[in-house]
Design a protein around this motif. Structure first.
Motif, PDB file in Angstrom:
ATOM      1  N   THR A 172       0.835  -1.214   0.000  1.00 24.16           N
ATOM      2  CA  THR A 172       0.000   0.000   0.000  1.00 24.16           C
ATOM      3  C   THR A 172       0.861   1.253   0.000  1.00 24.16           C
ATOM      4  O   THR A 172       0.497   2.260  -0.613  1.00 24.16           O
ATOM      5  CB  THR A 172      -0.920   0.003   1.234  1.00 24.16           C
ATOM      6  N   THR A 175       1.752   2.771  -3.487  1.00 22.60           N
ATOM      7  CA  THR A 175       0.714   3.178  -4.447  1.00 22.60           C
ATOM      8  C   THR A 175       1.050   4.502  -5.126  1.00 22.60           C
ATOM      9  O   THR A 175       0.962   4.606  -6.358  1.00 22.60           O
ATOM     10  CB  THR A 175      -0.658   3.254  -3.757  1.00 22.60           C
ATOM     11  N   GLU A 278      -7.129   2.803   2.723  1.00 22.38           N
ATOM     12  CA  GLU A 278      -6.995   2.402   1.316  1.00 22.38           C
ATOM     13  C   GLU A 278      -7.235   0.909   1.151  1.00 22.38           C
ATOM     14  O   GLU A 278      -7.945   0.484   0.224  1.00 22.38           O
ATOM     15  CB  GLU A 278      -5.603   2.761   0.790  1.00 22.38           C
ATOM     16  N   ARG A 281     -10.844  -0.311   1.159  1.00 19.18           N
ATOM     17  CA  ARG A 281     -11.711   0.102   0.044  1.00 19.18           C
ATOM     18  C   ARG A 281     -11.987  -1.034  -0.924  1.00 19.18           C
ATOM     19  O   ARG A 281     -12.964  -0.998  -1.656  1.00 19.18           O
ATOM     20  CB  ARG A 281     -11.056   1.254  -0.731  1.00 19.18           C
TER      21      ARG A 281
END
Length: 303
Positions: A172, A175, A278, A281
Motif C-alpha cells: 500500500t 501506491t 486504502e 476500500r
C-alpha cells in the motif's frame, strides 16, 4: 466503555446492543467487521488507526489480544460506541485455553451479511489464510514493515504464501510511486532499458517496488541503499535519458524526464490510518499484487 470480566461472546454482543441504545443509535450503519489481532503494547496505536479509518469505513472493530495460552480460558472485554468512532468497538483479551481457539469467541460477533477484514498491525502468521481468525475474513492485512524481527524475510514469506484476499501495507505504501511511474510512461511512452530503486537497506516496500517494475517492464531492476527515509529514488533508464523521481525528505519529490524541466511533486509518506483506509476500500483480489508477490519470490530464489 462497558467493562466485562470473565464473559463470553453472548455477553459481548449484548453489551454492544446496550451501548448502541445508550448512545441513542439502535440502528447500525456499519459496512464491515474489522478484526485487529495485536499485542498489548501496540493495541492503543492500532485502535487509534482503526478509529481514524472508520470515518471512511464505519465498522464493528474487534481488537483481539491473545495472552498466555496456559490455564483456564478467560475472556475479558471493553465494549463501547462513540468517542469519535463511527461504528462499534470491542477490545477482547483472551487468556488460557481459549487463546488456541480465538475464532470461537469472534465468530458470533461478526456482522451478518457483511465482509470481514483481519489486520495484524505488527507480527503476523506465516500463512494468514490458514490462521483461525484469518480464515474468517475476505481481506487479510499484514505489515512486513512493522514486524519485530526480519522484515525482509517476513515480506518474502507473505509473498510465498499469497492467497486471494491477502495484502500487505508495504504494498500500500508504494501506491503513489506506482501511480507516478505509470503516469510518467503514459506521458512519455519511452522504451525502458533498465531501472533502479534506492531506499533504506531494509525496506519491504522497496523490494516490492523492484519486483513490480521487473514484472511490468521486463527489464533488470537494480536495488541500491540510502539512509532513507523509506524509498528515496526511482530511475527508469531510456534511450533518450533517465526518468527520475527523487525524494530525499519523505515529503517532496523532484520529477525529471528527458527534454522537460524538473518539477516538484508532493509525495508525502502516508500515515497508518490512510494506509488502512486504502486497503479497506477493496475486498476483491488484487491481481497486480498477486503478480508482484510471485515475481518477488522468483527474484529472491534467483530464478
Amino acid at each position: 466503555m462497558i467493562e466485562l470480566t470473565e464473559t463470553n461472546s453472548a455477553g459481548i454482543a449484548a453489551a454492544l446492543v446496550r451501548a448502541r441504545k445508550t448512545a441513542g443509535s439502535p440502528a447500525t450503519g456499519m459496512v464491515m467487521t474489522l478484526i485487529i489481532v495485536v499485542d498489548e503494547d501496540a493495541a492503543d496505536d492500532a485502535m487509534d488507526a482503526a478509529r481514524a479509518a472508520s470515518k471512511e469505513h464505519p465498522a464493528r472493530v474487534l481488537g483481539v489480544i491473545l495472552g498466555d495460552a496456559r490455564g483456564k480460558g478467560v475472556v475479558n472485554a471493553q465494549v463501547g460506541i462513540g468517542d469519535d468512532w463511527t461504528g462499534e468497538t470491542a477490545m477482547i483479551r483472551l487468556q488460557g485455553a481459549v487463546v488456541k481457539h480465538p475464532e470461537s469467541v469472534v465468530l458470533p460477533l461478526l456482522l451478518p451479511d457483511s465482509p470481514v477484514a483481519v489486520w495484524w498491525p505488527t507480527d503476523h502468521p506465516a500463512d494468514p489464510a490458514s490462521d483461525p481468525l484469518g480464515a474468517l475474513a475476505q481481506r487479510r492485512i499484514t505489515d512486513a514493515s512493522a514486524v519485530t524481527r526480519s522484515k525482509t524475510r517476513a515480506m518474502v514469506e507473505q509473498c510465498s504464501t499469497y492467497t486471494k484476499g491477502n495484502t500487505d501495507l508495504a504494498w500500500t505504501r508504494i501506491t503513489p510511486w506506482r501511480a507516478l511511474l505509470a503516469a510518467a510512461l503514459d506521458q512519455q511512452p519511452l522504451k525502458v532499458r533498465r531501472a533502479s530503486v534506492t531506499a533504506e537497506r531494509i525496506s519491504p516496500s522497496a523490494d516490492l517496488l523492484q519486483a513490480w517494475l521487473n514484472d511490468r517492464l521486463r527489464v533488470p531492476v537494480d536495488r541500491a541503499n540510502s539512509s532513507g527515509p523509506g524509498i528515496t529514488e526511482v530511475v527508469l533508464q531510456t534511450g533518450e535519458g533517465p526518468i527520475r523521481i527523487s525524494r530525499a525528505d519523505g515529503k517532496l519529490a523532484t520529477f525529471s524526464s528527458p527534454g522537460r524541466p524538473d518539477r516538484p511533486i508532493a509525495l508525502k509518506r502516508r500515515d497508518l490510518p490512510a494506509l488502512l483506509a486504502e486497503e479497506l476500500r477493496r475486498l476483491d483480489e488484487d491481481d497486480i499484487y498477486a503478480a508482484t508477490a510471485a515475481r518477488l519470490v522468483k527474484l529472491r530464489s534467483g530464478r
